[in-house]
Design an enzyme around this catalytic site. Sequence first.
Site, mmCIF file in Angstrom:
data_model
loop_
_atom_site.group_PDB
_atom_site.id
_atom_site.type_symbol
_atom_site.label_atom_id
_atom_site.label_comp_id
_atom_site.label_asym_id
_atom_site.label_seq_id
_atom_site.Cartn_x
_atom_site.Cartn_y
_atom_site.Cartn_z
ATOM 1 N N ASN A 586 0.827 -1.206 0.000
ATOM 2 C CA ASN A 586 0.000 0.000 0.000
ATOM 3 C C ASN A 586 0.861 1.256 0.000
ATOM 4 O OD1 ASN A 586 0.903 -0.513 2.683
ATOM 5 N ND2 ASN A 586 -0.603 0.953 3.422
ATOM 6 N N CYS A 588 2.060 2.923 2.442
ATOM 7 C CA CYS A 588 3.110 2.979 3.469
ATOM 8 C C CYS A 588 3.812 1.646 3.670
ATOM 9 C CB CYS A 588 2.532 3.495 4.785
ATOM 10 S SG CYS A 588 1.714 5.100 4.641
ATOM 11 N N GLU A 590 2.997 -1.360 4.577
ATOM 12 C CA GLU A 590 2.739 -2.312 5.660
ATOM 13 C C GLU A 590 1.610 -3.285 5.355
ATOM 14 O OE1 GLU A 590 -0.216 0.947 6.888
ATOM 15 O OE2 GLU A 590 1.543 0.662 5.631
ATOM 16 N N PRO A 771 2.836 3.711 9.887
ATOM 17 C CA PRO A 771 3.730 4.792 10.353
ATOM 18 C C PRO A 771 3.228 5.539 11.575
ATOM 19 C CG PRO A 771 3.397 4.910 7.981
ATOM 20 C CD PRO A 771 2.420 3.914 8.492
#
Length: 958
Positions: A586, A588, A590, A771
Site C-alpha cells: 500500500n 506505506c 505495511e 507509520p
Amino acid sequence: MSLSLDRETKPAPLILLRPESLAAPEAAPPMQVIRRNGTVSKFDASKIAVAMTKAFLAVEGHAAAASRRVHEIVEQLTAEVVTALSRWMSEGRTFHIEDVQDQVELALMRSEHHKVARAYVLYREERTRQRAEQEAAKTAKPAAGPAIQVTLRGGTKLPLDHARLALIINEACAGLDGVDAAPVIAETERNIYDGIGQDELALASVMAARTLVEQEPNYTYVSARLLLDKLRTEVLSYVHDVPTSASQADMATRYAQYFPAYIKTGITSELLDAELGRFDLARLAAALKPERDLSFQFLGLQTLYDRYFLHVRGNRIELPQAFFMRVAMGLALREIDREARAIEFYDLLSSFDFMASTPTLFNSGTLRPQLSSCFLTTVADDLDGIFKSIKDNALLAKYSGGLGNDWTRVRGLGAHIKGTNGESQGVVPFLKVANDTAIAVNQGGKRKGAVCAYLETWHVDIEEFLDLRKNTGDDRRRTHDMNTANWVPDLFMQRVESDGEWTLFSPDETPDLHHLYGKLFAERYAYYEAKAARGEMHLFKQIRAVDVWRKMLTMLFETGHPWITFKDPCNLRSPQRHAGVIHSSNLCTEITLNTSDDETAVCNLGSINLANHIQDGRLDDVRLKKTVTTAMRMLDNVIDINFYTIPEARCSNLRHRPVGLGLMGFQNALHMLRIAVASDAAVAFADTSMEAISYHAISASVDLAAERGRYPSFEGSLWSQGILPIDSIDFVADARGGVAMDRTSTLDWAALRGRVTSVGMRNSNVMAIAPTATISNICGVVQSIEPAYQNLYVKSNMSGDFTVVNDHLVRDLKARGLWDEVMVNDLKYFDGSVGAIDRIPADLKALYATAFEIESRWLVEAAARRQKWIDQAQSLNLYIANPSGKKLDALYRLAWSLGLKTTYYLRSHSATHVEKSTLKGTDGKLNAVSPVALTAPVPDLSDAIACTIDNPDCEACQ
C-alpha cells in the site's frame, strides 16, 4: 531575530571543559570548595565554564555564545581561574565558593569583557535572591496600570479579567513538575494590549508557555491546557448559542450538560449520523472523563484542533472527550448493547492505550463513515481498466484513503497494440495522470491525496520507472508527487548476489509472471529467457542484475524513491495464498493483501501505544491483552459499518475481513525500560513484545469467530491448516534454500494453533505496523517502531512548527544536575544529538542515541524479529547519516536475507533542524539543508538527497 547556520561553516560547539583537564598538579591535594552552608564539596571546573557561558548568553545571545570564539574564551578564562585557585592550594590556603566567584569576575575584567563581567555580577546577585522572588511572584497581584480592553468576536469590548487569566494559567500549571505559573503570566501580560481580540488573548498565554518548552518539557502540557481553554470557549459558545467560558474545574459538571447539545448540533448541521441521537446520551455523558483532557501535549491537541474536530463553518463543536466518544459511538453502532460497547471503546481511545487510524477518527459517526485506511488495486492493461483505476483512486482518496496501485500488467514502451496496430507509450504517461489526480483530490483539505505506484523489477519500463521522481529530464515523464516502489522477486536478488544477467520483458508477452512467485516464478522466468534467446519475443532487454540494483539504490537515495519491497516473502507467507496473489503493498508498505479486477484490497488500521503498557520495568501483559481484545473488536466493526466508495472494495473487505493492528511508542518503551535502541536487548524486546501482540491479536480474532462466525474465505487458508505466521517462515526457507530468520518463541503457540483450526478466524489478516505519524502525535509518543529522531528539534507538520524535547532525557539530566541553559544551547547546536556533548555520561549517550547515531542494521534486526510474528508487514524507515553505495548495498541485502517483506523511506539528515536562535525558547522556523555530498564507489550516489524527516507534504509524516 534568528540566525541560520550553514552546516559546513557553522562555528564549533560549546564544549565545556572536563574538570580533570584543568586539575591541579598531580602532587597537589584534591581541590575542594567550602559552600555557603559550611559543607565541603569536590571542586568542579565545568561549573565555572557553565557560569561564564551563561554570562555570555545574557550579553551576546545564543548564537554568539555557541560560536568558536566564545568557546575558546571560556576555555582560556576557566583555565586561568583554575590556575589561580591551584596557586592558593599550593600556598596551603583553602577557598570558599565566594572566592571562586571573585576569581571569575576578576578573570572577566582582566580580559576586558566588561559587559559580561557585569552580567556575571548580576547573575550572582540574582542567584542569592531567586528563590525569594519566585515565591513572591506566586502571590503578587497585577500592578495597577491602564485598563486593558478585550474585543469580543462581535465587536463588544470588556475589561480584561486579570483574575480569570491568572486562574486559567495557574490551573494549567497545576500538578506538573518543574513548571511555574509566574513566568507564563508575566510573558502573557507583556504581550497584550488595549483592544486585543478575544482569540489573540487566548493565544497569548499559549505562546507564552510554548517559549518555555525548551527549558522544561512539561510546559508542553501547560500550552495544551491553555489551548484547551480557547477551545472550550469556542465550542461551548457555539453549541449553547451564548458566549460561554469554563475552567477545567467547571468541566467536571459542564461536560455532561454539553454532550447531548453537541450531538444535537452535529445532527442538525448534517455532520453526524442521526442514529447517534438514539443512544442513551445521558449514560454516555456520565461516562466521560474530563480529567483526560489534561493528558494532551500541545502538538497532540493542536493537531486535533486543526484537523480532526468537527466544525460548522470553521467553528469547532467538539471537545476532546466528546470527540473520542463520537468515534466510539460510530464504531459501536451495530453492537447489541451499544452504550456499553461505546463506553468500552471510549475508555480505550481516551486513555491513549490504543488509537484508531486517521480515517476512522475523521469519519466515525458521520454521514459517510469511510473508516478504512488503505486500498490496494491492480491496473488492467487496457484504457477502460487504466482510467477506471484512476477514477477509483479519486473516489477512494476523497474520504482519506491511502492508495497502492499495481501497474505491472500495463504493457511497456514500444509494445505492440493490436487494436490500433501501433506502439504503446508504456506505463509512465498514465502514472503522470494518476499523480495529478492524487493532487486534485485532497481529501477536503484535511491531507493531500496520496498514492504509491508499484512495478515489478522485470518490467521493461523499470528503468524509466526508477527516474520518475528526478528533478531533471522531460517533466511530462516525471511524477513529483506520487510515491513509487519496486516490487522485487527473490530471483532478482539471487541474480544480484551471483552477478548474473537480468532480462526485462513487457507483460503483454509474459502475463503469467505477474501472478507467480517462488519457485514457479523462477521456472517460468527461465522459460521466457530461453524463448527470448531463441528470438521468439518481440520486446525484451538484457542487463546485468547488479546494474539495475545499483540504479535502484542510487535513485532511492537521490529521490527517496522507489522504495524496495519484496514480492516473494509477501506471497509465500500470506495466509490467503489460496484466494489470490499479492501484487503490491500500500501507500506505506505495511499492507500485503490480494488484489484482482474484482477485488480492491482494504485494510482497517489502529495502533497500540506500547509505552502505556510498560509497568514496573516490564511489559504489562494483562493490560496488553485487554487492549488488544477491545481493539480487535473495534477494527472488526469497521468492516461492517464502513462506507464503501467502490463495489470492489466492499466485496473484498466483507469476504476476507482483514485488519491491521500495529503499535507505536516503541522508542518510549525502550527509554522506560532503560534499553538502548542499538542493542541486543532492544532487538529481544522487539521480538517478545511483538510475540505478545501477535498472540493476543490472533486469539482475539478466534474469540470473535466463535461469537460472530469465521470470515467467508477461511477454508483453504493457512489458518485453516494450522499454519500461523511463525510457521510460514518455512515456505520462504524452502523457496530460497534457507533464510536467516530467528525462530525462537516463548508463548504456548501449540494451544492457540489448535483453537485457530477448530474455531476459525474472524479476520484473514490481523497485524500490520503503520507509520502512525499523526496519531502518535495525538498520544504524545514517538511514532510507530521509529528510533528517536532527535532529543531536541522543531517538528513541522500541517499544523505548524513545534519544539519537541525528549522528556525522558531531561528527567535523567535533571537527576544528575546537568539540565541548564547551556545544555539546551549545546543540544541545539548538535541538532538534538547527545553524542558530542562532553558533560553527558556515556550511559546516557547510549540510551539516548538518535536515529542517525546508530547503525541501521539494528533497525533491520529488530524488524526481522517482529516480522516472524506478523501476517502482513511493517512501515520500516531506515536512517543513514553518511550513506555510501557500499552501506546501502549491505543494508538492503541484509533486509532481504533476514526475511523482511518491505522497507519504507530511506532517511537522510532532515531539513528540520532546531533554530539556532538568539531568541530564548522560541519555536523557530525551519533551516534549509544543503545536499549531502557522498562518495560511493558502488553505486555512485554523489550529490544525492534522500527523503527528509517531517516533510509536511509527505503522507508518512502526516
